[in-house]
Design an enzyme around this catalytic site. Structure first.
Site, PDB file in Angstrom:
ATOM      1  N   GLU A 143     -39.886 -37.541  -4.153  1.00  0.00           N
ATOM      2  CA  GLU A 143     -41.025 -38.196  -3.501  1.00  0.00           C
ATOM      3  C   GLU A 143     -42.352 -37.676  -4.034  1.00  0.00           C
ATOM      4  O   GLU A 143     -43.269 -38.448  -4.300  1.00  0.00           O
ATOM      5  CB  GLU A 143     -40.968 -37.963  -1.989  1.00  0.00           C
ATOM      6  N   ARG A 148     -30.187 -36.060  -8.331  1.00  0.00           N
ATOM      7  CA  ARG A 148     -30.543 -37.470  -8.108  1.00  0.00           C
ATOM      8  C   ARG A 148     -29.859 -38.429  -9.072  1.00  0.00           C
ATOM      9  O   ARG A 148     -29.600 -39.585  -8.724  1.00  0.00           O
ATOM     10  CB  ARG A 148     -32.059 -37.644  -8.227  1.00  0.00           C
ATOM     11  N   GLN A 178     -26.217 -38.730  -7.924  1.00  0.00           N
ATOM     12  CA  GLN A 178     -26.239 -39.471  -6.661  1.00  0.00           C
ATOM     13  C   GLN A 178     -26.486 -40.971  -6.860  1.00  0.00           C
ATOM     14  O   GLN A 178     -25.803 -41.811  -6.254  1.00  0.00           O
ATOM     15  CB  GLN A 178     -27.342 -38.873  -5.766  1.00  0.00           C
ATOM     16  N   GLU A 230     -35.292 -29.379   5.122  1.00  0.00           N
ATOM     17  CA  GLU A 230     -34.787 -29.921   6.373  1.00  0.00           C
ATOM     18  C   GLU A 230     -34.676 -28.831   7.439  1.00  0.00           C
ATOM     19  O   GLU A 230     -34.654 -27.643   7.128  1.00  0.00           O
ATOM     20  CB  GLU A 230     -33.376 -30.511   6.169  1.00  0.00           C
ATOM     21  N   THR A 283     -25.458 -26.395  -0.410  1.00  0.00           N
ATOM     22  CA  THR A 283     -26.455 -26.622   0.633  1.00  0.00           C
ATOM     23  C   THR A 283     -26.811 -25.242   1.160  1.00  0.00           C
ATOM     24  O   THR A 283     -25.933 -24.522   1.637  1.00  0.00           O
ATOM     25  CB  THR A 283     -25.870 -27.482   1.776  1.00  0.00           C
ATOM     26  N   GLU A 304     -34.237 -30.842  -0.807  1.00  0.00           N
ATOM     27  CA  GLU A 304     -34.613 -31.567   0.400  1.00  0.00           C
ATOM     28  C   GLU A 304     -34.881 -30.513   1.477  1.00  0.00           C
ATOM     29  O   GLU A 304     -33.989 -29.755   1.838  1.00  0.00           O
ATOM     30  CB  GLU A 304     -33.521 -32.543   0.849  1.00  0.00           C
ATOM     31  N   ASP A 345     -25.486 -34.755   7.775  1.00  0.00           N
ATOM     32  CA  ASP A 345     -26.884 -34.819   7.364  1.00  0.00           C
ATOM     33  C   ASP A 345     -27.463 -36.166   7.791  1.00  0.00           C
ATOM     34  O   ASP A 345     -26.897 -37.215   7.473  1.00  0.00           O
ATOM     35  CB  ASP A 345     -26.991 -34.654   5.849  1.00  0.00           C
ATOM     36  N   ASP A 382     -31.089 -28.983   1.225  1.00  0.00           N
ATOM     37  CA  ASP A 382     -29.978 -29.849   0.825  1.00  0.00           C
ATOM     38  C   ASP A 382     -30.187 -30.244  -0.642  1.00  0.00           C
ATOM     39  O   ASP A 382     -30.674 -31.324  -0.950  1.00  0.00           O
ATOM     40  CB  ASP A 382     -29.984 -31.084   1.741  1.00  0.00           C
ATOM     41  N   LYS A 412     -24.539 -34.110  -3.880  1.00  0.00           N
ATOM     42  CA  LYS A 412     -24.964 -33.215  -2.803  1.00  0.00           C
ATOM     43  C   LYS A 412     -23.997 -32.054  -2.579  1.00  0.00           C
ATOM     44  O   LYS A 412     -24.409 -31.014  -2.049  1.00  0.00           O
ATOM     45  CB  LYS A 412     -25.018 -34.000  -1.483  1.00  0.00           C
ATOM     46  N   HIS A 422     -39.999 -40.359   4.708  1.00  0.00           N
ATOM     47  CA  HIS A 422     -39.025 -40.129   3.638  1.00  0.00           C
ATOM     48  C   HIS A 422     -38.220 -41.406   3.361  1.00  0.00           C
ATOM     49  O   HIS A 422     -38.091 -41.832   2.207  1.00  0.00           O
ATOM     50  CB  HIS A 422     -38.085 -38.982   4.019  1.00  0.00           C
TER      51      HIS A 422
END
Lengths: 367, 367
Positions: free
Chosen positions: A322, A203, A206, A169, A223, A167, A99, A199, A219, A106
């Site tokens: 975000e 948080r 992490q 992607e 996925t 996420e 990844d 993904d 993570k 970002h």
């Protein structure tokens, strides 16, 4: 959105009681390729054997399918199966999963949130596409329920993640391998196509675990990828975003590998963001060149993802951390509910289109 | 060092012109198991199908082999092939590769070198076994030459790594998988055995790339493993090192999974270190529990490594960056040469013994 002959993404499907095999999507049907083309490579339960044949085979097969589906439709008609009669599977066996972290917006947003008193971008960010290895064994196909992970959310506390995020992607799927120590060839000689990736990220887990070796359990629980892999040939290409400083020789762009793809993130069928892939800083040819610059080999089925796609505006950000600025600015849904991070029962769907071409969707519900 | 019936590690060998298959080492010979036991699972080119059979099969096969190799030696004699007539291969297909960071002394040394003004250990280190995913596709068997990697060694500079290093580790090989979201069972129900690991590291590439997502190209060019996987049953177990604070429930030790194994690191056949595995802080049952606590599934062939094994004394450190204190205290070889990091042509060999049991060696030469 078109699923016509300009698109023709590949996937793995099964009819009830039958083994998974390779098909191509056309409209609301899937063409059974082993039957239509009399080629056993498509009777496999993954795209890997076909992908391993390489670029000429990819091109020739696509051209043949375009011809059959326009001028000879009646000949293949019998092998077109309605989508509502099939189950879609993980389209390829994932070898290694990498990844990246290629969106300037970002990376800047994350930097501003977590290091408010420093430069948003770390010193290496504009010099190389930062990336890391994820867990290949927990890549799942769209529609697979996502269990809220448990873990150490801070010192001394083990429990369900309270900051479950997404996420949005793009993922690039490798078809042609390299030998250890040998240089990789051109991007389009190795990469078969593009998939959508969510993904999923916890948080809190992490944030506590990630120093100094990077994300791990925050993570690795799941996925999700879309069931359809869109061939590179189907995608409209544009120049990549300008880069400053000029990248080193080994990262010099190999052509126009910017991709004009619009993503769309929905929570419970309500659009919360539209991340524009065209704003990405590092292009996928640069990701591949970087990943192999040290002599590391590629395998059939390697998946490398772009990292969260975020544009400069709030409504273009590809993750909830975000959009809600780490939970301090909740979003309002039309139901009147608000969200900072995901609640149990929430369904997240990421879609993408490139002009008339759709990349389909990747979806998952939190359980 | 004993390769007797108390040891019996498994590997994959081939005779000239023949396909690789599974064998067990006995003295200086390898027993052809498909022939000796009339079981096709051993005709595979990897241990994975046998490992997938689970703990009862592992135990019964071992007991059967011990019997045959003691009381019935004449019966299997014809299937014992001298080692100098075979080539050894990667013993298992690596699914996902995880590398932990479980030595208190190693983590403290790295902290002292790179953050001299702070606490050597980061805040999370005593609360969880820190780990990350590595590249499964570049795990190679002992004897494979290791090409010095090229990469960005600092901003704007691409070239061969000038700080090529080793990490002496143990690797744990998973035989029995789990479903996504399902809890893992007991350590010994999943882990088949132990291999030696040299996690080659390019320190300059690593130092520049690793924030914030962890090591990537500084590690992904090659990871070497020994050709023999020693079954858990063969290893002498001791209590793990005391832990403070008390680990959370999910990390509570499942028994005595400290391992009294002495490693030995040689450069060009000269011993430069003897790292004691018994000093490791986190035990392998804790690593497995942590890796699966978030619901992540295991696959047959998953490899998780301990991280560098370093004891408290200089001559017990498992990496050159520690032994030479990031190159400031070179080691003198008996030839009169000195070393900070590895030179082209250097051969590094890591061996390990547990009492009378040898785990063999993992070796590689820099080219």
């Amino acid at each position: 959105m078109s699923w016509g002959v300009d698109n023709l993404p590949y996937g793995v499907f099964s009819r009830q009681g039958q083994a998974p095999r390779v098909g191509v999507r056309h409209g609301d049907r899937v063409l059974d390729l082993a039957a239509a083309l009399h080629d056993e490579v498509f009777a496999a339960p993954s795209l890997n054997p076909f992908m391993a044949r390489g670029r000429t085979a990819w091109h020739d097969t696509r051209a043949l399918l375009q011809e059959k589906l326009t001028t000879d439709l009646s000949v293949v008609e019998a092998h077109l199966v309605p989508l509502d009669q099939v189950t879609m599977h993980l389209p390829f066996e994932v070898a290694d999963y990498v990844d990246f972290y290629c969106s300037l917006d970002h990376a800047s947003n994350i930097g501003r949130m977590f290091r408010p008193d420093s430069e948003p971008l770390l010193p290496n960010w504009r010099h190389l596409p930062v990336g890391y290895h994820g867990r290949a064994g927990t890549v799942v196909v769209s529609g697979t329920p996502v269990r809220r992970p448990r873990g150490q959310v801070r010192a001394g506390v083990f429990g369900p993640s309270g900051k479950l995020d997404i996420e949005a992607e793009l993922g690039f799927v490798v078809g042609v391998p390299t030998e250890l120590g040998a240089p990789a060839g051109a991007f389009e000689d190795h990469v078969f196509g593009v998939t959508l990736v969510n993904d999923w990220s916890a948080r809190d887990i992490q944030a506590w675990e990630y120093v100094p070796l990077g994300p791990f359990l925050g993570k690795s629980f799941a996925t999700s990828v879309s069931p359809w892999v869109t061939p590179l040939e189907a995608l409209p290409r544009i120049p990549g975003r300008p880069q400053e400083p000029e990248p080193l020789d080994y990262l010099r762009r190999q052509g126009d590998w910017g991709l004009d793809i619009e993503l769309e993130v929905r929570i419970n069928d309500e659009v919360v963001s539209r991340p524009p892939y065209a704003t990405m800083y590092w292009t996928p040819d640069q990701m591949l060149a970087h990943m192999t610059a040290n002599g590391a080999s590629l395998r059939v089925g390697d998946l490398f993802a772009s990292g969260t796609v975020s544009g400069p505006r709030r409504e273009e950000r590809g993750s909830l951390i975000e959009i809600t600025w780490n939970g301090t600015e909740p979003i309002k849904l039309s139901s009147g509910e608000t969200r900072t991070f995901l609640e149990d029962g929430d369904t997240v769907t990421i879609r993408a289109t490139a002009g008339d071409i759709t990349l389909g969707e990747v979806s998952g519900t939190i359980v």
